[in-house]
Every structure is written in structure tokens, then in C-alpha cells.
Design a protein around this motif. Structure first.
Motif, PDB file in Angstrom:
ATOM      1  N   GLU A  23      48.569  16.671   6.920  1.00 59.24           N
ATOM      2  CA  GLU A  23      49.320  16.563   8.168  1.00 59.24           C
ATOM      3  C   GLU A  23      48.960  15.327   8.994  1.00 59.24           C
ATOM      4  O   GLU A  23      49.037  15.323  10.220  1.00 59.24           O
ATOM      5  CB  GLU A  23      49.158  17.827   9.007  1.00 59.24           C
ATOM      6  CG  GLU A  23      49.708  19.065   8.310  1.00 59.24           C
ATOM      7  CD  GLU A  23      49.664  20.296   9.188  1.00 59.24           C
ATOM      8  OE1 GLU A  23      49.534  20.167  10.415  1.00 59.24           O
ATOM      9  OE2 GLU A  23      49.761  21.393   8.631  1.00 59.24           O
ATOM     10  N   LYS A  24      48.529  14.261   8.325  1.00 61.65           N
ATOM     11  CA  LYS A  24      48.245  12.989   8.972  1.00 61.65           C
ATOM     12  C   LYS A  24      48.999  11.890   8.238  1.00 61.65           C
ATOM     13  O   LYS A  24      49.116  11.914   7.021  1.00 61.65           O
ATOM     14  CB  LYS A  24      46.748  12.668   8.942  1.00 61.65           C
ATOM     15  CG  LYS A  24      45.908  13.613   9.770  1.00 61.65           C
ATOM     16  CD  LYS A  24      44.453  13.227   9.705  1.00 61.65           C
ATOM     17  CE  LYS A  24      43.609  14.211  10.478  1.00 61.65           C
ATOM     18  NZ  LYS A  24      42.181  13.869  10.412  1.00 61.65           N
ATOM     19  N   LEU A  25      49.506  10.922   8.992  1.00 58.82           N
ATOM     20  CA  LEU A  25      50.194   9.770   8.425  1.00 58.82           C
ATOM     21  C   LEU A  25      49.209   8.612   8.350  1.00 58.82           C
ATOM     22  O   LEU A  25      48.562   8.270   9.340  1.00 58.82           O
ATOM     23  CB  LEU A  25      51.386   9.375   9.298  1.00 58.82           C
ATOM     24  CG  LEU A  25      52.152   8.125   8.881  1.00 58.82           C
ATOM     25  CD1 LEU A  25      52.878   8.359   7.563  1.00 58.82           C
ATOM     26  CD2 LEU A  25      53.128   7.715   9.965  1.00 58.82           C
ATOM     27  N   TYR A  26      49.070   8.015   7.166  1.00 57.20           N
ATOM     28  CA  TYR A  26      48.176   6.879   6.950  1.00 57.20           C
ATOM     29  C   TYR A  26      49.028   5.646   6.667  1.00 57.20           C
ATOM     30  O   TYR A  26      49.899   5.669   5.802  1.00 57.20           O
ATOM     31  CB  TYR A  26      47.255   7.126   5.756  1.00 57.20           C
ATOM     32  CG  TYR A  26      46.264   8.244   5.972  1.00 57.20           C
ATOM     33  CD1 TYR A  26      44.964   7.966   6.361  1.00 57.20           C
ATOM     34  CD2 TYR A  26      46.630   9.573   5.788  1.00 57.20           C
ATOM     35  CE1 TYR A  26      44.045   8.982   6.562  1.00 57.20           C
ATOM     36  CE2 TYR A  26      45.723  10.602   5.988  1.00 57.20           C
ATOM     37  CZ  TYR A  26      44.433  10.300   6.371  1.00 57.20           C
ATOM     38  OH  TYR A  26      43.535  11.309   6.583  1.00 57.20           O
ATOM     39  N   VAL A  27      48.750   4.555   7.387  1.00 59.49           N
ATOM     40  CA  VAL A  27      49.457   3.292   7.187  1.00 59.49           C
ATOM     41  C   VAL A  27      48.410   2.210   6.969  1.00 59.49           C
ATOM     42  O   VAL A  27      47.545   1.991   7.820  1.00 59.49           O
ATOM     43  CB  VAL A  27      50.337   2.938   8.413  1.00 59.49           C
ATOM     44  CG1 VAL A  27      51.033   1.609   8.193  1.00 59.49           C
ATOM     45  CG2 VAL A  27      51.343   4.035   8.700  1.00 59.49           C
ATOM     46  N   TYR A  35      45.765   2.633   9.858  1.00 59.81           N
ATOM     47  CA  TYR A  35      46.087   3.427  11.030  1.00 59.81           C
ATOM     48  C   TYR A  35      46.311   4.866  10.594  1.00 59.81           C
ATOM     49  O   TYR A  35      46.848   5.120   9.526  1.00 59.81           O
ATOM     50  CB  TYR A  35      47.372   2.910  11.702  1.00 59.81           C
ATOM     51  CG  TYR A  35      47.289   1.442  12.021  1.00 59.81           C
ATOM     52  CD1 TYR A  35      46.853   1.021  13.264  1.00 59.81           C
ATOM     53  CD2 TYR A  35      47.622   0.482  11.080  1.00 59.81           C
ATOM     54  CE1 TYR A  35      46.767  -0.321  13.568  1.00 59.81           C
ATOM     55  CE2 TYR A  35      47.536  -0.865  11.365  1.00 59.81           C
ATOM     56  CZ  TYR A  35      47.110  -1.260  12.613  1.00 59.81           C
ATOM     57  OH  TYR A  35      47.009  -2.600  12.894  1.00 59.81           O
ATOM     58  N   ILE A  36      45.910   5.789  11.448  1.00 56.76           N
ATOM     59  CA  ILE A  36      46.126   7.209  11.194  1.00 56.76           C
ATOM     60  C   ILE A  36      46.863   7.784  12.390  1.00 56.76           C
ATOM     61  O   ILE A  36      46.463   7.570  13.537  1.00 56.76           O
ATOM     62  CB  ILE A  36      44.799   7.953  10.982  1.00 56.76           C
ATOM     63  CG1 ILE A  36      44.060   7.391   9.768  1.00 56.76           C
ATOM     64  CG2 ILE A  36      45.037   9.450  10.821  1.00 56.76           C
ATOM     65  CD1 ILE A  36      42.666   7.971   9.575  1.00 56.76           C
ATOM     66  N   LEU A  37      47.958   8.487  12.120  1.00 60.87           N
ATOM     67  CA  LEU A  37      48.694   9.200  13.160  1.00 60.87           C
ATOM     68  C   LEU A  37      48.427  10.682  12.976  1.00 60.87           C
ATOM     69  O   LEU A  37      48.706  11.247  11.923  1.00 60.87           O
ATOM     70  CB  LEU A  37      50.199   8.923  13.055  1.00 60.87           C
ATOM     71  CG  LEU A  37      51.082   9.691  14.043  1.00 60.87           C
ATOM     72  CD1 LEU A  37      50.758   9.308  15.475  1.00 60.87           C
ATOM     73  CD2 LEU A  37      52.550   9.456  13.733  1.00 60.87           C
ATOM     74  N   ASP A  38      47.853  11.298  14.013  1.00 60.66           N
ATOM     75  CA  ASP A  38      47.596  12.734  13.966  1.00 60.66           C
ATOM     76  C   ASP A  38      48.084  13.364  15.279  1.00 60.66           C
ATOM     77  O   ASP A  38      48.825  12.719  16.026  1.00 60.66           O
ATOM     78  CB  ASP A  38      46.115  13.038  13.699  1.00 60.66           C
ATOM     79  CG  ASP A  38      45.183  12.442  14.738  1.00 60.66           C
ATOM     80  OD1 ASP A  38      45.636  12.072  15.842  1.00 60.66           O
ATOM     81  OD2 ASP A  38      43.979  12.347  14.458  1.00 60.66           O
ATOM     82  N   HIS A  43      45.390   5.932  15.653  1.00 62.69           N
ATOM     83  CA  HIS A  43      44.011   5.454  15.632  1.00 62.69           C
ATOM     84  C   HIS A  43      43.939   4.286  14.652  1.00 62.69           C
ATOM     85  O   HIS A  43      44.434   4.385  13.535  1.00 62.69           O
ATOM     86  CB  HIS A  43      43.046   6.555  15.188  1.00 62.69           C
ATOM     87  CG  HIS A  43      43.216   7.828  15.955  1.00 62.69           C
ATOM     88  ND1 HIS A  43      42.681   8.021  17.202  1.00 62.69           N
ATOM     89  CD2 HIS A  43      43.894   8.956  15.663  1.00 62.69           C
ATOM     90  CE1 HIS A  43      43.002   9.222  17.640  1.00 62.69           C
ATOM     91  NE2 HIS A  43      43.752   9.814  16.718  1.00 62.69           N
ATOM     92  N   GLN A  44      43.328   3.187  15.090  1.00 61.91           N
ATOM     93  CA  GLN A  44      43.204   1.999  14.244  1.00 61.91           C
ATOM     94  C   GLN A  44      41.778   1.852  13.756  1.00 61.91           C
ATOM     95  O   GLN A  44      40.826   2.035  14.509  1.00 61.91           O
ATOM     96  CB  GLN A  44      43.592   0.741  15.018  1.00 61.91           C
ATOM     97  CG  GLN A  44      43.396  -0.536  14.218  1.00 61.91           C
ATOM     98  CD  GLN A  44      43.746  -1.783  15.006  1.00 61.91           C
ATOM     99  OE1 GLN A  44      44.556  -1.748  15.907  1.00 61.91           O
ATOM    100  NE2 GLN A  44      43.123  -2.887  14.649  1.00 61.91           N
ATOM    101  N   TYR A  45      41.627   1.481  12.466  1.00 70.20           N
ATOM    102  CA  TYR A  45      40.320   1.250  11.858  1.00 70.20           C
ATOM    103  C   TYR A  45      40.378  -0.046  11.063  1.00 70.20           C
ATOM    104  O   TYR A  45      41.419  -0.416  10.533  1.00 70.20           O
ATOM    105  CB  TYR A  45      39.944   2.402  10.918  1.00 70.20           C
ATOM    106  CG  TYR A  45      39.931   3.750  11.606  1.00 70.20           C
ATOM    107  CD1 TYR A  45      38.826   4.187  12.295  1.00 70.20           C
ATOM    108  CD2 TYR A  45      41.058   4.565  11.558  1.00 70.20           C
ATOM    109  CE1 TYR A  45      38.816   5.418  12.936  1.00 70.20           C
ATOM    110  CE2 TYR A  45      41.066   5.796  12.197  1.00 70.20           C
ATOM    111  CZ  TYR A  45      39.940   6.214  12.885  1.00 70.20           C
ATOM    112  OH  TYR A  45      39.946   7.422  13.517  1.00 70.20           O
ATOM    113  N   ASP A  46      39.257  -0.731  10.974  1.00 65.42           N
ATOM    114  CA  ASP A  46      39.166  -1.955  10.170  1.00 65.42           C
ATOM    115  C   ASP A  46      38.613  -1.627   8.793  1.00 65.42           C
ATOM    116  O   ASP A  46      37.701  -0.807   8.656  1.00 65.42           O
ATOM    117  CB  ASP A  46      38.257  -2.982  10.846  1.00 65.42           C
ATOM    118  CG  ASP A  46      38.848  -3.502  12.144  1.00 65.42           C
ATOM    119  OD1 ASP A  46      40.084  -3.576  12.253  1.00 65.42           O
ATOM    120  OD2 ASP A  46      38.071  -3.832  13.055  1.00 65.42           O
ATOM    121  N   ILE A  47      39.170  -2.291   7.777  1.00 65.18           N
ATOM    122  CA  ILE A  47      38.651  -2.172   6.414  1.00 65.18           C
ATOM    123  C   ILE A  47      37.625  -3.278   6.232  1.00 65.18           C
ATOM    124  O   ILE A  47      37.937  -4.451   6.461  1.00 65.18           O
ATOM    125  CB  ILE A  47      39.790  -2.314   5.379  1.00 65.18           C
ATOM    126  CG1 ILE A  47      40.819  -1.209   5.582  1.00 65.18           C
ATOM    127  CG2 ILE A  47      39.232  -2.310   3.964  1.00 65.18           C
ATOM    128  CD1 ILE A  47      42.077  -1.380   4.752  1.00 65.18           C
TER     129      ILE A  47
END
Length: 65
Positions: A23-27, A35-38, A43-47
Motif C-alpha cells: 500500500e505504498k507507491l515507490y518512485v 520517493y515513497i507515497l504513503d 517522502h524523499q530519500y537519496d540513493i
């Protein structure tokens, strides 16, 4: 002749992969971010760059040329 001025947005997302899990969208972005949409929002994260490093496959050291 009509001239058009182009402006780029300050934030342009260029997704390389999009998927849904638990139930989360990962882009994933080509800019080494994901980015994760919950339920709470985006929410933004760096790789880390070391995880995206690929061996160089070019060069002139090939035998038989």
C-alpha cells in the motif's frame, strides 16, 4: 515569427521505475533519489552513489582488434 521562452520547473521528476508494494507507491528517479507515497504523504530519500556505481565497459584494451 513567434518566439517562445521556455522555463524549466525547479523540480522535475524523471522516473526510472514506479511500483506499488504494501500500500505504498515507490518512485525511483534518475537523479539518485527515490520517493515513497504513503498515508502520511511524500517522502524523499537519496540513493548512495556507491550503490549506483557501474563498472566502465568502454575502452581500448580489447584484444583482437
Amino acid at each position: 515569427m513567434l518566439k517562445v521562452k521556455m522555463r524549466s520547473a525547479p523540480f522535475v521528476l524523471q522516473p526510472s521505475a514506479i511500483f506499488v508494494q504494501n500500500e505504498k507507491l515507490y518512485v525511483f528517479d534518475y537523479g539518485l533519489r527515490y520517493y515513497i507515497l504513503d498515508d502520511e504523504g511524500w517522502h524523499q530519500y537519496d540513493i548512495p552513489k556507491e550503490l549506483s556505481a557501474r563498472p566502465f565497459k568502454g575502452g581500448g584494451d580489447k584484444v583482437g582488434r
